[in-house]
Design a protein around this motif. Structure first.
Motif, PDB file in Angstrom:
ATOM      1  N   ASP A 191       0.860  -1.193   0.000  1.00 61.57           N
ATOM      2  CA  ASP A 191       0.000   0.000   0.000  1.00 61.57           C
ATOM      3  C   ASP A 191       0.890   1.234   0.000  1.00 61.57           C
ATOM      4  OD1 ASP A 191      -2.658  -1.219   0.163  1.00 61.57           O
ATOM      5  OD2 ASP A 191      -1.996  -1.922   2.128  1.00 61.57           O
ATOM      6  N   VAL A 236      -7.784   6.195  -3.939  1.00 61.07           N
ATOM      7  CA  VAL A 236      -8.585   5.510  -4.955  1.00 61.07           C
ATOM      8  C   VAL A 236      -9.876   5.018  -4.323  1.00 61.07           C
ATOM      9  CG1 VAL A 236      -6.572   4.788  -6.292  1.00 61.07           C
ATOM     10  CG2 VAL A 236      -7.450   3.275  -4.518  1.00 61.07           C
ATOM     11  N   PRO A 248      -3.710   3.679  -2.670  1.00 63.43           N
ATOM     12  CA  PRO A 248      -3.432   2.747  -3.763  1.00 63.43           C
ATOM     13  C   PRO A 248      -2.665   1.543  -3.227  1.00 63.43           C
ATOM     14  CG  PRO A 248      -2.759   4.990  -4.333  1.00 63.43           C
ATOM     15  CD  PRO A 248      -3.071   4.986  -2.866  1.00 63.43           C
ATOM     16  N   GLU A 308       1.158  -1.132  -8.644  1.00 63.91           N
ATOM     17  CA  GLU A 308      -0.162  -0.731  -8.165  1.00 63.91           C
ATOM     18  C   GLU A 308      -0.376   0.768  -8.284  1.00 63.91           C
ATOM     19  OE1 GLU A 308      -2.739  -2.365  -7.303  1.00 63.91           O
ATOM     20  OE2 GLU A 308      -1.976  -4.411  -7.214  1.00 63.91           O
ATOM     21  N   LEU A 309       0.676   1.543  -8.053  1.00 63.37           N
ATOM     22  CA  LEU A 309       0.555   2.996  -8.201  1.00 63.37           C
ATOM     23  C   LEU A 309       0.195   3.351  -9.635  1.00 63.37           C
ATOM     24  CD1 LEU A 309       0.855   5.455  -6.319  1.00 63.37           C
ATOM     25  CD2 LEU A 309       3.225   5.651  -7.077  1.00 63.37           C
ATOM     26  N   GLU A 314      -3.560   1.803 -10.512  1.00 68.92           N
ATOM     27  CA  GLU A 314      -4.722   2.379  -9.837  1.00 68.92           C
ATOM     28  C   GLU A 314      -4.828   3.888  -9.972  1.00 68.92           C
ATOM     29  OE1 GLU A 314      -5.029   1.021  -5.821  1.00 68.92           O
ATOM     30  OE2 GLU A 314      -5.691  -0.964  -6.454  1.00 68.92           O
ATOM     31  N   THR A 315      -3.713   4.567 -10.258  1.00 66.95           N
ATOM     32  CA  THR A 315      -3.755   6.029 -10.339  1.00 66.95           C
ATOM     33  C   THR A 315      -3.175   6.579 -11.632  1.00 66.95           C
ATOM     34  OG1 THR A 315      -1.588   6.378  -9.319  1.00 66.95           O
ATOM     35  CG2 THR A 315      -3.459   6.142  -7.827  1.00 66.95           C
ATOM     36  N   ALA A 337      -9.350   0.339  -9.902  1.00 67.09           N
ATOM     37  CA  ALA A 337     -10.026   1.339  -9.074  1.00 67.09           C
ATOM     38  C   ALA A 337     -11.186   1.958  -9.828  1.00 67.09           C
ATOM     39  CB  ALA A 337      -9.044   2.427  -8.645  1.00 67.09           C
ATOM     40  N   ALA A 372     -10.035   7.789  -8.858  1.00 64.59           N
ATOM     41  CA  ALA A 372      -8.778   8.177  -8.224  1.00 64.59           C
ATOM     42  C   ALA A 372      -8.727   9.687  -8.150  1.00 64.59           C
ATOM     43  CB  ALA A 372      -7.587   7.636  -9.013  1.00 64.59           C
TER      44      ALA A 372
END
Length: 226
Positions: free
Chosen positions: A12, A28, A42, A59-60, A63-64, A113, A116
Motif C-alpha cells: 500500500d 482511490v 493505492p 499498483e501505483l 490504480e492512479t 479502481a 482516483a
C-alpha cells in the motif's frame, strides 16, 4: 509445534505531492468486493515472483496512472494486526510505502479502481478510509514531516531548479505551519551540500530570486527542526 501462518502480502502506498500550495495524497475508490466504494490508499497483493517494491510501483501505475519515473519511494512500515482486514478469510499483511514527487499529473483511475483523486491531506485524515489506511496515512505524513528535519527530501517535491521561497513553501505545506523567511533562508543555505547555486535567477515582480538545484547531500547537516 506452533501452527504455520498462511497470509497474503500486499503493498500500500502513501503517495504525497504538492498541489496549489497544499500537501495532497493519492486516494482511490475501491472497486473490489472488500470495502467496495470506500476511499483507500493505492495498493494491492503481490504477484508471483514480484517484490514488494515492484508491486508498489505497479499498483501505483495501475490504480492512479502514476508511473515510477520521478517518484521517490521508500518503505514506511509493515502492518500485520490479525484483524486489520476482516473482509478476507486469509490474513493480510501490508508492506506500506511512502512516495514523494513533484508536479504529478491528475490521478486517473486504472483497471483496479473505480475512481482516483488527489485529496488534501488534512481532509483525507478526517475521512473513513478502507481497512487501516487512515493509520497508514497518519504514519506516512509523520514520516514525511520528520524527513524534512533530517534529510534533503524536501527537494523531491520540487522541479529541477527552484528558489528558496519555493523550498520554504514545501516546508510550510508539509509541516502545516508558516516559517520565518529570514531564519529559514539563513539556516538552509548553511546546510552542507543541500543546495547548489545555479548562477541563474528567476525574474518577475520584485527582486530577482536566485535559482538553486538539489546538492549531493542526502542528510541535512545541521538538522532543521520544527
Amino acid at each position: 509445534m506452533p501452527n504455520r501462518l498462511t497470509a497474503w502480502i500486499a503493498s500500500d502506498i502513501v503517495a504525497l505531492t504538492l498541489r496549489e500550495g497544499a500537501l495532497h495524497v493519492a486516494l482511490v475508490r475501491r472497486q473490489a468486493a472488500a470495502e467496495r466504494g470506500k476511499w483507500a490508499l493505492p495498493g494491492g497483493f503481490l504477484l508471483d515472483g514480484e517484490s514488494a517494491e515492484d508491486a508498489a510501483h505497479r499498483e501505483l501505475a495501475e490504480e492512479t496512472g502514476l508511473e515510477a519515473a520521478g517518484v521517490r519511494l521508500e518503505q514506511l512500515a509493515t502492518y500485520s494486526a490479525p484483524d486489520r482486514d476482516t473482509a478476507h478469510t486469509t490474513r493480510v499483511i501490508s508492506v506500506a510505502w511512502l512516495a514523494l514527487a513533484a508536479d504529478l499529473p491528475d490521478a486517473a483511475a486504472g483497471t483496479d479502481a473505480a475512481d482516483a483523486a488527489w485529496v488534501p491531506v488534512e481532509k483525507a485524515l478526517r475521512m473513513r478510509l478502507a481497512f487501516d489506511h487512515r493509520q497508514i496515512l497518519r504514519d506516512g505524513v509523520e514520516r514525511a514531516r520528520a524527513k524534512l528535519e533530517y534529510t534533503t527530501a524536501a527537494t523531491a517535491f520540487l522541479p529541477e531548479t527552484f528558489t528558496l521561497s519555493d523550498l520554504r513553501a514545501v516546508y510550510a505545506a508539509v509541516w502545516g505551519e508558516d516559517l520565518d523567511a529570514a531564519n529559514f533562508h539563513r539556516k538552509l543555505t548553511r546546510a552542507d551540500g543541500f543546495l547548489e547555486d545555479t548562477g541563474e535567477v528567476r525574474t518577475g515582480r520584485g527582486r530577482p530570486a536566485t535559482l538553486y538545484r538539489a546538492g549531493p547531500a542526502t542528510e541535512l547537516n545541521p538538522p532543521f527542526m520544527r
